[in-house]
Structures are given as structure tokens and as C-alpha cells.
Design a protein around this motif. Structure first.
Motif, PDB file in Angstrom:
ATOM      1  N   ALA A  20       0.804  -1.242   0.033  1.00 23.52           N
ATOM      2  CA  ALA A  20      -0.131  -0.086   0.052  1.00 23.52           C
ATOM      3  C   ALA A  20       1.017   1.278  -0.012  1.00 23.52           C
ATOM      4  O   ALA A  20       2.017   1.188   0.438  1.00 23.52           O
ATOM      5  CB  ALA A  20      -0.993   0.004   1.171  1.00 23.52           C
ATOM      6  N   PRO A  21       0.359   2.396  -0.584  1.00 23.66           N
ATOM      7  CA  PRO A  21       1.104   3.440  -0.657  1.00 23.66           C
ATOM      8  C   PRO A  21       1.219   4.182   1.102  1.00 23.66           C
ATOM      9  O   PRO A  21       0.492   4.222   1.653  1.00 23.66           O
ATOM     10  CB  PRO A  21       0.251   4.932  -1.415  1.00 23.66           C
ATOM     11  N   ALA A  22       2.514   4.278   1.340  1.00 21.48           N
ATOM     12  CA  ALA A  22       2.580   4.784   2.795  1.00 21.48           C
ATOM     13  C   ALA A  22       2.004   6.232   2.786  1.00 21.48           C
ATOM     14  O   ALA A  22       2.216   7.155   2.116  1.00 21.48           O
ATOM     15  CB  ALA A  22       4.373   4.675   2.874  1.00 21.48           C
ATOM     16  N   PRO A  23       1.600   6.509   4.105  1.00 15.44           N
ATOM     17  CA  PRO A  23       1.211   7.877   4.341  1.00 15.44           C
ATOM     18  C   PRO A  23       2.620   8.712   4.608  1.00 15.44           C
ATOM     19  O   PRO A  23       3.699   8.359   4.886  1.00 15.44           O
ATOM     20  CB  PRO A  23       0.641   7.763   5.853  1.00 15.44           C
ATOM     21  N   ARG A  24       2.306  10.094   4.342  1.00 22.25           N
ATOM     22  CA  ARG A  24       3.431  10.878   4.605  1.00 22.25           C
ATOM     23  C   ARG A  24       3.512  11.171   5.785  1.00 22.25           C
ATOM     24  O   ARG A  24       2.424  11.631   6.333  1.00 22.25           O
ATOM     25  CB  ARG A  24       3.433  12.032   3.519  1.00 22.25           C
ATOM     26  N   VAL A  25       4.570  11.026   6.364  1.00 18.02           N
ATOM     27  CA  VAL A  25       4.773  11.422   8.165  1.00 18.02           C
ATOM     28  C   VAL A  25       5.277  12.884   8.088  1.00 18.02           C
ATOM     29  O   VAL A  25       6.185  13.411   7.234  1.00 18.02           O
ATOM     30  CB  VAL A  25       5.474  10.681   8.889  1.00 18.02           C
ATOM     31  N   ALA A  26       4.810  13.617   9.305  1.00 19.49           N
ATOM     32  CA  ALA A  26       5.367  15.067   8.929  1.00 19.49           C
ATOM     33  C   ALA A  26       6.720  14.847   9.855  1.00 19.49           C
ATOM     34  O   ALA A  26       7.654  15.970   9.395  1.00 19.49           O
ATOM     35  CB  ALA A  26       4.378  16.056  10.138  1.00 19.49           C
ATOM     36  N   ALA A  27       7.074  14.098  10.424  1.00 18.07           N
ATOM     37  CA  ALA A  27       8.396  13.813  11.203  1.00 18.07           C
ATOM     38  C   ALA A  27       9.536  13.675  10.238  1.00 18.07           C
ATOM     39  O   ALA A  27       9.267  12.524   9.558  1.00 18.07           O
ATOM     40  CB  ALA A  27       8.205  13.093  12.348  1.00 18.07           C
ATOM     41  N   THR A  28      10.497  14.583   9.974  1.00 21.37           N
ATOM     42  CA  THR A  28      11.500  14.557   9.290  1.00 21.37           C
ATOM     43  C   THR A  28      12.757  13.629   9.865  1.00 21.37           C
ATOM     44  O   THR A  28      13.671  13.105   9.149  1.00 21.37           O
ATOM     45  CB  THR A  28      11.982  15.373   8.220  1.00 21.37           C
ATOM     46  N   LEU A  93      -1.662   1.763   9.972  1.00 18.88           N
ATOM     47  CA  LEU A  93      -1.070   0.660  10.534  1.00 18.88           C
ATOM     48  C   LEU A  93      -2.562  -0.156  11.085  1.00 18.88           C
ATOM     49  O   LEU A  93      -2.884  -1.123  10.841  1.00 18.88           O
ATOM     50  CB  LEU A  93      -0.335   0.674  11.777  1.00 18.88           C
ATOM     51  N   ALA A  94      -3.510   0.503  11.743  1.00 21.64           N
ATOM     52  CA  ALA A  94      -4.654  -0.040  12.127  1.00 21.64           C
ATOM     53  C   ALA A  94      -5.442  -0.354  11.123  1.00 21.64           C
ATOM     54  O   ALA A  94      -6.180  -1.405  11.534  1.00 21.64           O
ATOM     55  CB  ALA A  94      -5.686   1.042  13.091  1.00 21.64           C
ATOM     56  N   LYS A  95      -5.600   0.076   9.895  1.00 19.86           N
ATOM     57  CA  LYS A  95      -6.140  -0.247   8.679  1.00 19.86           C
ATOM     58  C   LYS A  95      -5.718  -1.653   8.104  1.00 19.86           C
ATOM     59  O   LYS A  95      -6.547  -2.364   7.818  1.00 19.86           O
ATOM     60  CB  LYS A  95      -6.133   0.750   7.598  1.00 19.86           C
ATOM     61  N   HIS A  96      -4.496  -1.796   8.128  1.00 21.73           N
ATOM     62  CA  HIS A  96      -3.886  -3.119   7.517  1.00 21.73           C
ATOM     63  C   HIS A  96      -3.357  -4.066   8.386  1.00 21.73           C
ATOM     64  O   HIS A  96      -3.245  -5.167   7.952  1.00 21.73           O
ATOM     65  CB  HIS A  96      -2.759  -2.143   6.671  1.00 21.73           C
ATOM     66  N   TYR A  97      -3.250  -3.715   9.693  1.00 20.29           N
ATOM     67  CA  TYR A  97      -2.592  -4.477  10.487  1.00 20.29           C
ATOM     68  C   TYR A  97      -3.291  -4.935  11.904  1.00 20.29           C
ATOM     69  O   TYR A  97      -3.751  -3.982  12.432  1.00 20.29           O
ATOM     70  CB  TYR A  97      -1.057  -4.431  10.784  1.00 20.29           C
ATOM     71  N   ALA A 161       8.008   4.297   7.721  1.00 19.27           N
ATOM     72  CA  ALA A 161       6.689   4.157   7.325  1.00 19.27           C
ATOM     73  C   ALA A 161       6.411   3.523   6.065  1.00 19.27           C
ATOM     74  O   ALA A 161       5.659   2.706   5.722  1.00 19.27           O
ATOM     75  CB  ALA A 161       6.076   5.538   7.252  1.00 19.27           C
ATOM     76  N   ASP A 162       7.476   3.876   5.070  1.00 23.41           N
ATOM     77  CA  ASP A 162       7.608   3.040   3.857  1.00 23.41           C
ATOM     78  C   ASP A 162       7.614   1.723   4.051  1.00 23.41           C
ATOM     79  O   ASP A 162       7.124   0.909   3.283  1.00 23.41           O
ATOM     80  CB  ASP A 162       8.439   3.978   2.841  1.00 23.41           C
ATOM     81  N   TRP A 163       8.584   1.345   4.827  1.00 19.42           N
ATOM     82  CA  TRP A 163       8.963  -0.174   4.897  1.00 19.42           C
ATOM     83  C   TRP A 163       7.686  -0.977   5.442  1.00 19.42           C
ATOM     84  O   TRP A 163       7.422  -1.886   5.058  1.00 19.42           O
ATOM     85  CB  TRP A 163      10.234  -0.475   5.872  1.00 19.42           C
ATOM     86  N   LEU A 164       7.027  -0.424   6.352  1.00 20.73           N
ATOM     87  CA  LEU A 164       5.696  -0.899   6.976  1.00 20.73           C
ATOM     88  C   LEU A 164       4.616  -1.033   5.867  1.00 20.73           C
ATOM     89  O   LEU A 164       3.940  -2.102   5.964  1.00 20.73           O
ATOM     90  CB  LEU A 164       5.509  -0.284   8.058  1.00 20.73           C
ATOM     91  N   ALA A 165       4.654   0.003   5.198  1.00 20.29           N
ATOM     92  CA  ALA A 165       3.806   0.019   4.169  1.00 20.29           C
ATOM     93  C   ALA A 165       3.647  -0.921   2.963  1.00 20.29           C
ATOM     94  O   ALA A 165       2.728  -1.464   2.509  1.00 20.29           O
ATOM     95  CB  ALA A 165       3.463   1.371   3.637  1.00 20.29           C
ATOM     96  N   SER A 166       5.063  -1.430   2.896  1.00 16.28           N
ATOM     97  CA  SER A 166       5.390  -2.145   1.615  1.00 16.28           C
ATOM     98  C   SER A 166       5.115  -3.551   1.780  1.00 16.28           C
ATOM     99  O   SER A 166       4.751  -4.023   0.620  1.00 16.28           O
ATOM    100  CB  SER A 166       6.866  -2.069   1.308  1.00 16.28           C
ATOM    101  N   TRP A 167       4.836  -3.959   3.124  1.00 14.74           N
ATOM    102  CA  TRP A 167       3.986  -5.352   3.238  1.00 14.74           C
ATOM    103  C   TRP A 167       2.633  -5.315   3.212  1.00 14.74           C
ATOM    104  O   TRP A 167       2.150  -6.444   3.170  1.00 14.74           O
ATOM    105  CB  TRP A 167       4.999  -5.823   4.431  1.00 14.74           C
TER     106      TRP A 167
END
Length: 169
Positions: A20-28, A93-97, A161-167
Motif C-alpha cells: 500500500a502507498p505509505a502515508p506521508r509523515v510530518a516528522a523528518t 497501521l490500524a487499517k492494514h495490521y 513508514a515506507d517499509w511498513l507500508a510495503s508489506w
């Protein structure tokens, strides 16, 4: 190349092409996470009971099961936990896991859970070790990549976030 860029490239190369496309997080950077960092690993929890319940919920909700193996002594584990609590990522994360946080002590607790999914000897790279499980078949979807976040401090919140979303499905 800078070490953080090299680590980001290494994580990027170890994720599946789908997800799934990862959400953009504000923390850089991790300095922008809430402090103190979370201490998410409950040393008294019955991990087997928690996993069984989460697996049942995951099946009913058509989600994946995410098992986070680590310890409160581990900075990388706490950085992952702090990133997972970012509002933009928490909803994704709550939506997918269905997520279960499992304390492994100093690699002397709940080792049977790791072994069930083929992880041995410090889980092939340390903690956090993140297991992405297909709850219907109870099989590991990310073999060989479970310890990809064990050096989380070299990444960014967005890379996590990208790594978690990639699965995610």
C-alpha cells in the motif's frame, strides 16, 4: 555516500514491489518524535495469548498480523514504536495490521515465537524484528527481511513508514 542514505537504499531494496502507498509523515527526523520515547514491550504479557487473539481479529478483519519482537532497552525498538505512534501512520497501521508487541528480554524470552517463524540466533540481525504474518495460513510473508529495521536509527521516520507500508495488502 552518507551512512543514512546507504541504509535507506538498503531498506528500500529489501521491500517487496507491492504494498500500500505509505502515508506521508510530518516528522523528518527522530528528534521530532514525542519524548520520552515509548517503552512498548510489556515484560509480563502473555505473548502467545495476545498473538492468538490478534490472529483471530486479523482473520475476521482481513488484515495482516504484525508481530514486533524487541525490548525496551533497545533504542531502535523504541524509535520504531515512536514512529508507529505518529498520527499519520497510526491510522494506516490500524487499517492494514493487527499489531502485537512482544518482549524478548535480552534474547531470553518468547524465543519460541520467533522460532515458530524460522528466526534463530538474535533473529538474523537483531531487534526490532518485525514479522508480517498471513493470519489465514499463519505463515511469514517477509522471510529474510524481519530484521530490516534493527538499525532503525540510521533511517528516517518516513523510511520506517515506507517499509511498513510495503508489506501491507
Amino acid at each position: 555516500m552518507r551512512p543514512a542514505l546507504i541504509a535507506l537504499l538498503a531498506v528500500t531494496l529489501t521491500v517487496p514491489a507491492t504494498g500500500a502507498p505509505a502515508p506521508r509523515v510530518a516528522a523528518t527526523s527522530f528528534e521530532q518524535l514525542a519524548t520520552p520515547l515509548p517503552v512498548p514491550y510489556d515484560e509480563a504479557a502473555n505473548a502467545r495469548t495476545q498473538i492468538a487473539a490478534a490472529r483471530t481479529r486479523a482473520i475476521k478483519a482481513h488484515k495482516l498480523l504484525l508481530i514486533d519482537l524487541g525490548g525496551n532497552w533497545c533504542l531502535d525498538c523504541r524509535l520504531l514504536a515512536g514512529t508507529m505512534e505518529l498520527p499519520e501512520l497510526r491510522g494506516f497501521l490500524a487499517k492494514h495490521y493487527e499489531i502485537v508487541i512482544v518482549d524478548v528480554g535480552r534474547f531470553d524470552k518468547n524465543l519460541d515465537i520467533a522460532a515458530k517463524y524460522g528466526l534463530k540466533d538474535h533473529f538474523g540481525g537483531g531487534v526490532p524484528s518485525v514479522l508480517i504474518i498471513d493470519p489465514r495460513t499463519d505463515t511469514l510473508r517477509n522471510p529474510g527481511h524481519t530484521a530490516a529495521l534493527a538499525d532503525a536509527r540510521t533511517l528516517t521516520p518516513q523510511a520506517l513508514a515506507d517499509w511498513l507500508a510495503s508489506w501491507a495488502k
